[in-house]
Every structure is written in structure tokens, then in C-alpha cells.
Design an enzyme around this catalytic site. Structure first.
Site, PDB file in Angstrom:
ATOM      1  N   TYR A 113      80.610  57.112  54.710  1.00  0.00           N
ATOM      2  CA  TYR A 113      79.971  56.233  53.720  1.00  0.00           C
ATOM      3  C   TYR A 113      79.466  55.001  54.435  1.00  0.00           C
ATOM      4  CZ  TYR A 113      79.570  56.929  48.737  1.00  0.00           C
ATOM      5  OH  TYR A 113      79.102  57.291  47.510  1.00  0.00           O
ATOM      6  N   GLU A 147      77.235  52.236  52.878  1.00  0.00           N
ATOM      7  CA  GLU A 147      76.438  51.345  52.021  1.00  0.00           C
ATOM      8  C   GLU A 147      76.025  50.107  52.800  1.00  0.00           C
ATOM      9  OE1 GLU A 147      78.387  50.365  48.374  1.00  0.00           O
ATOM     10  OE2 GLU A 147      77.984  52.322  47.483  1.00  0.00           O
ATOM     11  N   ASP A 199      51.120  56.398  48.700  1.00  0.00           N
ATOM     12  CA  ASP A 199      52.173  57.417  48.630  1.00  0.00           C
ATOM     13  C   ASP A 199      51.645  58.631  49.403  1.00  0.00           C
ATOM     14  OD1 ASP A 199      53.876  59.475  48.033  1.00  0.00           O
ATOM     15  OD2 ASP A 199      53.910  59.119  45.862  1.00  0.00           O
ATOM     16  N   THR A 239      57.636  61.338  51.390  1.00  0.00           N
ATOM     17  CA  THR A 239      58.755  62.267  51.526  1.00  0.00           C
ATOM     18  C   THR A 239      58.794  62.669  52.999  1.00  0.00           C
ATOM     19  OG1 THR A 239      57.356  64.185  51.107  1.00  0.00           O
ATOM     20  CG2 THR A 239      58.471  63.228  49.201  1.00  0.00           C
ATOM     21  N   LYS A 273      57.653  67.518  53.408  1.00  0.00           N
ATOM     22  CA  LYS A 273      56.439  68.306  53.129  1.00  0.00           C
ATOM     23  C   LYS A 273      55.730  68.579  54.467  1.00  0.00           C
ATOM     24  CE  LYS A 273      56.491  66.704  48.371  1.00  0.00           C
ATOM     25  NZ  LYS A 273      55.834  65.934  47.285  1.00  0.00           N
ATOM     26  N   ARG A 276      64.895  67.274  53.400  1.00  0.00           N
ATOM     27  CA  ARG A 276      64.497  66.720  52.096  1.00  0.00           C
ATOM     28  C   ARG A 276      64.929  65.270  52.047  1.00  0.00           C
ATOM     29  NH1 ARG A 276      62.775  70.939  49.305  1.00  0.00           N
ATOM     30  NH2 ARG A 276      62.065  69.502  47.728  1.00  0.00           N
TER      31      ARG A 276
HETATM   32  C1  LIG Z   1      56.314  65.316  46.140  1.00  0.00           C
HETATM   33  C2  LIG Z   1      55.826  63.970  45.784  1.00  0.00           C
HETATM   34  C3  LIG Z   1      56.700  62.945  45.391  1.00  0.00           C
HETATM   35  C4  LIG Z   1      58.160  63.172  45.017  1.00  0.00           C
HETATM   36  O1  LIG Z   1      58.977  63.715  45.901  1.00  0.00           O
HETATM   37  P1  LIG Z   1      60.426  64.267  45.479  1.00  0.00           P
HETATM   38  O2  LIG Z   1      61.125  64.254  46.788  1.00  0.00           O
HETATM   39  O3  LIG Z   1      60.201  65.621  44.901  1.00  0.00           O
HETATM   40  O4  LIG Z   1      61.023  63.320  44.486  1.00  0.00           O
HETATM   41  C5  LIG Z   1      56.188  61.681  45.200  1.00  0.00           C
HETATM   42  N1  LIG Z   1      54.873  61.437  45.343  1.00  0.00           N
HETATM   43  C6  LIG Z   1      53.985  62.404  45.672  1.00  0.00           C
HETATM   44  C7  LIG Z   1      52.542  62.062  45.805  1.00  0.00           C
HETATM   45  C8  LIG Z   1      54.441  63.703  45.898  1.00  0.00           C
HETATM   46  O5  LIG Z   1      53.560  64.663  46.161  1.00  0.00           O
END
Ligand SMILES: *Cc1c(COP(=O)(O)O)cnc(C)c1O
Length: 415
Positions: free
Chosen positions: A54, A56, A200, A226, A229, A235
Site C-alpha cells: 500500500y 497512498e 484525451d 489510458t 490501447k 490496463r
Molecule cells: C477508452 C477511453 C477512455 C476510458 O478508458 P477506461 O480505461 O475504459 O476507463 C477515456 N477516454 C477515451 C477517449 C477513451 O477512448
């Protein structure tokens, strides 16, 4: 696969399920644009004793003892991410993309503040102001659309809405948009109206890290992504920002949104960032885009309509009205043929969200398996054969067999 001796002996029930999923991943073609195959080192890092800790807080400022070594894991992940994206400050603790975005809003906005983003059914993400999502409930999102004719983002419309609505933040970066984004122009518009810039890059981070797409990090106030991807890590997510916002972002992630970070996942993020810093990663990113462009061309030659007419990244949205099939039927049919895709809305979709008109296809996982143009052309042929044989189970079974043969020549990296 890694050595799972203990798991297989002590919990054969779960082990069997995992083995079946492994077989599915090995024998099917993965074209869901948000998925990928991690490397073995990334997988190994996730399975370490770091999960026991842990921690934090942040390096050297923890609320728990015994974090001297964990601090080095987090610092390593941060340093590599900074180098990869030319970031001034990085927070690697966000547990996933949506919580990362929540932390960004939390750091920059008050509930009720106005934000400008792209509509979900035009390619945006739930966390960019959809009414069923926390973002749409807590903040006052105004939304722009893609141009009806071109299928592309219309910067004149963005400017017009921005000047009229005076949002406190503009968010750019999408889930189902296949074109390069004009970060410079977004920044210019935001400056004209005094808005924060938030990118994003959840989908395209790997292509940006691989130097195949433009990087908003040096330009924008704050960028979330993220890590699982196109970036091909575990993840999770991270937030990058200008140094002047570092404290606000860190406070918003912890204690604002989250408790302790997942240190084993942060270790795997460090491994993935290390991989992305290797010049080999640019070759992968290049191939992803070559594959996507190849797929667009082939599908167009088979008379499929591609939204915006093409792609600059790893994905495309196909308007299945061009084949008189719904996105849902296409998704289910392709699944029977061993090809995973997801249904998707198209801009101004005439059909309801549960039965949208499109499918979204991505080529990043295929590139991770080593598939190139030749295989992509073959896959386009399988897709078309499946769609033209909707409801013919025997035929679909036959395609499934061919898909399996192809897959066996390209083992998945994490197997
Ligand atoms: C996939 C995605 C997210 C969210 O990701 P999670 O890990 O599934 O919560 C946020 N913004 C965009 C543009 C995405 O494509």
C-alpha cells in the site's frame, strides 16, 4: 503462457476459464480498436509481489511505511513517461481512463462549469459529457459535431461554439474518430476564449509515442491517456500536465479521487513505457497505420462506406448501411467468423444506440501480432465474405477455420 503451475493446481476451475480465453485470443482476429496484446515482460510485471504493497501518497510523501523501494518503481514509470511524451509533469496513478478524466475535471473545474467536447455518437467518449456519465451529470457540457459531408471535425464550428459559449475547458481526443487532430488550432481557439486545453489521447497514445502522430503534450495544459490501447501497456491510465498544474493534478488523483495506487500495475506501465522508448516501437506504430490505410482501401474497393473517407490512425468506422446490415448484426456475424469488432454509432445515426449503423475496426492488435498488408487484405476478404453470408452458419464456420489458420501463423505476444 507464463508458468501458472500454482494457479492450475490450486484453482483448476478458474485456470480452465483462463486457458479457454487464451485459446480464444490466439485463434481469433482482434479488431476492437481499444484492445491490444501486452508483451511478456509487461505481463510478468503485473504478476509480481508489488501487488502486496500500500503506498497512498507520492514518492517520498507516503502515508504508509516501507515505500523506499516502491518509490523507485513510480519514479521510473514517471521518468520514462516524461521522456516518451515530452511532459513536464506526469501522474501515473490513475486506475483507468475514466477516473483519470474525472481527476482532470476535478483539478480544473467546479461542478456546473462549462466544457466543450465532441458528441459521443460523433466519436467522443462517455467521459466527455454524456448525460449518463458522471461528466455529463456534474459539468455543463456543450458539444460539437463532425461535419456532415466530410465526417471530420469542423474547426470553424468549434471556434463558433467556443466564442458563443465561452467554456472554461475544451476537450479534444476521441474514441471513434479516425483522423489527425489539429491540436494547434484547438489551442488557438482555447486561447481566444480563455479556456483550458485538455487532450484525451486514450486511443492514439501509442501512435504518438511511436512518433507517427502529432503530440499535444507540449502544447496543451493537461493530457490524459489510458495505457492499454495502442500504447500496449497494462490496463490503467496516466495524466500529463504543465508543471504549474502538477500540484492540482496530484491532489485531484489522491486524495481527491483514489486511495492507494496499484504498484504492480505502475511497474508494468514502466515496462511498457520502456518498450515504447525503443526505436522498434516506432516500426510497430508505423505498421499499425499502414495496416489501417490498407484496410480502408480494400474495404472501399468492396464498396463499404468509411466515415470521413479514410484514416490517419489505427481505426475506422464503417457505415454498414452501405451493405444494408446493422452494426449489431455485423458484430454478431463477424464474431461467428472469429473476428472481434464492436458496433458503433455513425455521425447522425438514423438507428438507436443499441442497434447503431456502424462497426469500428482497429488494426493495432494485428500489428502487434506481426500482421502486415498481405494479411490485412486477406482479413478484409474474410470480413466481406462473412457480411455477404449473414445467417449462413456453415459458411461462417468455414471462414472461422480460415481465420484460425491465419492466426496460428502469428502467435500472440503474451501467449
Ligand atoms: C477508452 C477511453 C477512455 C476510458 O478508458 P477506461 O480505461 O475504459 O476507463 C477515456 N477516454 C477515451 C477517449 C477513451 O477512448
Amino acid at each position: 503462457m507464463l508458468n501458472y503451475d500454482n494457479l492450475s493446481q490450486q484453482d483448476p476451475e478458474l485456470y480452465k476459464i483462463i486457458s479457454e480465453e487464451k485459446e480464444r485470443q490466439e485463434n481469433e482476429i482482434e479488431m476492437i480498436a481499444s484492445e491490444n496484446y501486452v508483451s511478456k515482460p509487461v505481463l510478468e510485471a503485473m504478476g509480481t509481489i508489488l501487488t502486496n504493497k500500500y503506498s497512498e501518497g507520492y514518492p517520498k510523501k507516503r502515508y504508509y511505511g516501507g515505500n523506499q523501494i516502491i518509490d523507485r518503481v513510480e519514479e521510473l514509470a514517471k521518468d520514462r513517461a516524461k521522456k516518451l511524451f515530452e511532459a513536464e509533469h506526469v501522474n501515473v496513478q490513475p486506475l483507468s481512463g475514466s477516473p483519470a478524466n474525472a481527476a482532470v475535471y476535478f483539478a480544473f473545474l467546479n461542478p456546473g462549469d462549462k466544457v466543450l467536447g465532441l458528441k459521443l455518437d460523433h466519436g467522443g467518449h462517455l467521459s466527455h459529457g454524456h448525460p449518463v456519465n458522471f461528466s455529463g451529470m456534474l459539468y455543463n457540457f456543450v458539444q460539437h459535431e463532425v461535419n456532415v459531408e466530410t465526417g471530420k471535425i469542423d474547426m470553424d464550428e468549434v471556434r463558433e461554439i467556443a466564442h458563443k459559449e465561452k467554456p472554461k475547458m475544451i476537450v479534444a481526443g476521441y474514441s471513434a474518430y479516425s483522423r489527425e487532430i489539429d491540436w494547434q488550432e484547438f489551442k488557438k481557439i482555447a486561447d481566444e476564449v480563455g479556456a483550458y486545453t485538455f487532450a484525451d489521447i486514450a486511443h492514439t497514445a501509442g501512435l504518438i509515442a511511436g512518433k507517427q502522430m502529432n503530440n499535444p503534450v507540449p502544447l496543451f495544459d493537461v493530457v490524459s491517456t489510458t495505457t492499454h490501447k495502442t500504447l500496449r501497456g497494462p490496463r490503467g491510465a496516466m495524466i500529463m500536465c504543465k508543471e504549474k498544474y502538477a500540484k492540482d493534478i496530484d491532489k485531484a488523483v489522491f486524495p481527491g479521487m483514489q486511495g492507494g495506487p496499484h504498484d504492480h500495475i505502475n511497474a508494468a506501465k514502466a515496462v511498457a513505457f520502456g518498450e515504447a522508448l525503443n526505436p522498434e516501437f516506432s516500426k510497430y506504430a508505423r505498421q499499425v497505420i499502414i495496416n489501417a490505410k490498407t484496410l480502408v482501401q480494400k474495404l472501399k474497393s468492396l464498396e463499404y462506406k468509411i466515415i470521413s473517407g479514410g484514416t490517419d490512425n489505427h481505426l475506422m468506422v464503417v457505415d454498414m448501411n452501405s451493405k444494408n446490415v446493422t452494426g449489431k448484426d455485423a458484430e454478431q456475424t463477424l464474431e461467428k467468423a472469429g473476428i472481434s469488432v464492436n458496433r458503433s454509432t455513425i455521425p447522425n445515426d438514423p438507428n438507436p444506440p443499441m442497434k447503431p449503423s456502424g462497426i469500428r475496426l482497429g488494426t493495432q492488435a494485428l500489428a502487434s501480432r506481426g500482421m502486415k498488408e498481405k494479411e490485412i487484405e486477406l482479413i478484409a476478404k474474410y470480413i466481406d465474405e462473412a457480411i455477404t453470408n449473414i445467417g449462413k452458419e456453415e459458411k461462417l464456420d468455414g471462414i472461422r477455420g480460415e481465420v484460425k489458420n491465419l492466426c496460428q501463423k502469428f502467435p500472440i505476444p503474451s501467449a
